[in-house]
Design an enzyme around this catalytic site. Sequence first.
Site, PDB file in Angstrom:
ATOM      1  N   ASP A   2     -52.548  26.388  44.758  1.00  0.00           N
ATOM      2  CA  ASP A   2     -53.307  26.715  45.955  1.00  0.00           C
ATOM      3  C   ASP A   2     -52.383  27.164  47.088  1.00  0.00           C
ATOM      4  O   ASP A   2     -51.296  26.611  47.264  1.00  0.00           O
ATOM      5  CB  ASP A   2     -54.101  25.477  46.399  1.00  0.00           C
ATOM      6  CG  ASP A   2     -55.217  25.847  47.355  1.00  0.00           C
ATOM      7  OD1 ASP A   2     -55.555  27.039  47.448  1.00  0.00           O
ATOM      8  OD2 ASP A   2     -55.740  24.944  48.015  1.00  0.00           O
ATOM      9  N   HIS A  19     -51.289  36.466  45.786  1.00  0.00           N
ATOM     10  CA  HIS A  19     -51.491  36.131  44.366  1.00  0.00           C
ATOM     11  C   HIS A  19     -50.347  36.704  43.516  1.00  0.00           C
ATOM     12  O   HIS A  19     -49.916  36.085  42.548  1.00  0.00           O
ATOM     13  CB  HIS A  19     -52.843  36.645  43.878  1.00  0.00           C
ATOM     14  CG  HIS A  19     -54.014  35.987  44.571  1.00  0.00           C
ATOM     15  ND1 HIS A  19     -54.107  34.624  44.713  1.00  0.00           N
ATOM     16  CD2 HIS A  19     -55.119  36.508  45.170  1.00  0.00           C
ATOM     17  CE1 HIS A  19     -55.240  34.331  45.367  1.00  0.00           C
ATOM     18  NE2 HIS A  19     -55.851  35.457  45.666  1.00  0.00           N
ATOM     19  N   LEU A 113     -42.765  24.682  24.808  1.00  0.00           N
ATOM     20  CA  LEU A 113     -43.656  24.276  25.901  1.00  0.00           C
ATOM     21  C   LEU A 113     -45.055  24.789  25.588  1.00  0.00           C
ATOM     22  O   LEU A 113     -45.214  25.950  25.217  1.00  0.00           O
ATOM     23  CB  LEU A 113     -43.163  24.892  27.221  1.00  0.00           C
ATOM     24  CG  LEU A 113     -44.064  24.726  28.449  1.00  0.00           C
ATOM     25  CD1 LEU A 113     -44.130  23.265  28.903  1.00  0.00           C
ATOM     26  CD2 LEU A 113     -43.578  25.614  29.603  1.00  0.00           C
TER      27      LEU A 113
END
Length: 228
Positions: A2, A19, A113
């Site tokens: 956020d 973004h 991962l």
Amino acid sequence: MDGNGRWATRRMLPRVAGHKMGLDALRNCVRRCGDIGVNVLTVFAFSSENWKRPIEEVAGLLDLLALALAREVPLLQAEGVRIHFIGDRSGLPPKMQAGLAQAEALTSGNSRLVFNVCFNYGGRWDIAQAAARLAAEGQPITEASLGAATALAHVPDPDLVIRTGGEHRISNFLLWQSAYAEFHFSEKLWPEFDAQALDDAIADFNQRERRFGKTSDQVRGAPHREAA
Ligand code: IPE
Ligand code: MG
């Protein structure tokens, strides 16, 4: 993740520029997780509610996903990262759905991962789709069966949930899975959330005593008899 919009607005840039910077921060975060031995990273990239944003921002976020599929997935593959997309794909353009499936297939042999990208995701959506699936199959609904039907059943529940951008809300993320997670709230806007910030969050996590309903004495290994 956020704070992208505020990061851009403070610099007099369009929100979509925030973004884009957020994608850079995410790339660094994935690398750091791989380097320090985190097994699973799950990020909230686009919520079921984000469709309500202005059309140019929604379009910018979808374009960014398409760009990431083309440009970032080969890097993930090279770094041994396995990607999964979590969310309602039926709401996405068919070409994008194919791109998500392709990225998952390409990286399916990797194990360094596990990287879950929640896109068109909501915690309530996940619980409801899991329950609907069990109901359709005529299966009993238990904690175990419902958990196994959620979209994140392929990974353990999260140990740590980090929210950036100074907000102290869960905003429909991992509602089922975060029952016993530790929460870390960072004032940093997501584009500023760097390796040091991640290390700080993990250091914070390492200070916590996780009791899972037990007493402090019990988890510290003091002698005791358990009721059940
Ligand atoms: C990113 O941050 C979250 C996404 C939907 C990609 P925001 O866009 O919510 O940024 P702020 O909260 O407006 O700063
Ligand atoms: Mg926000």
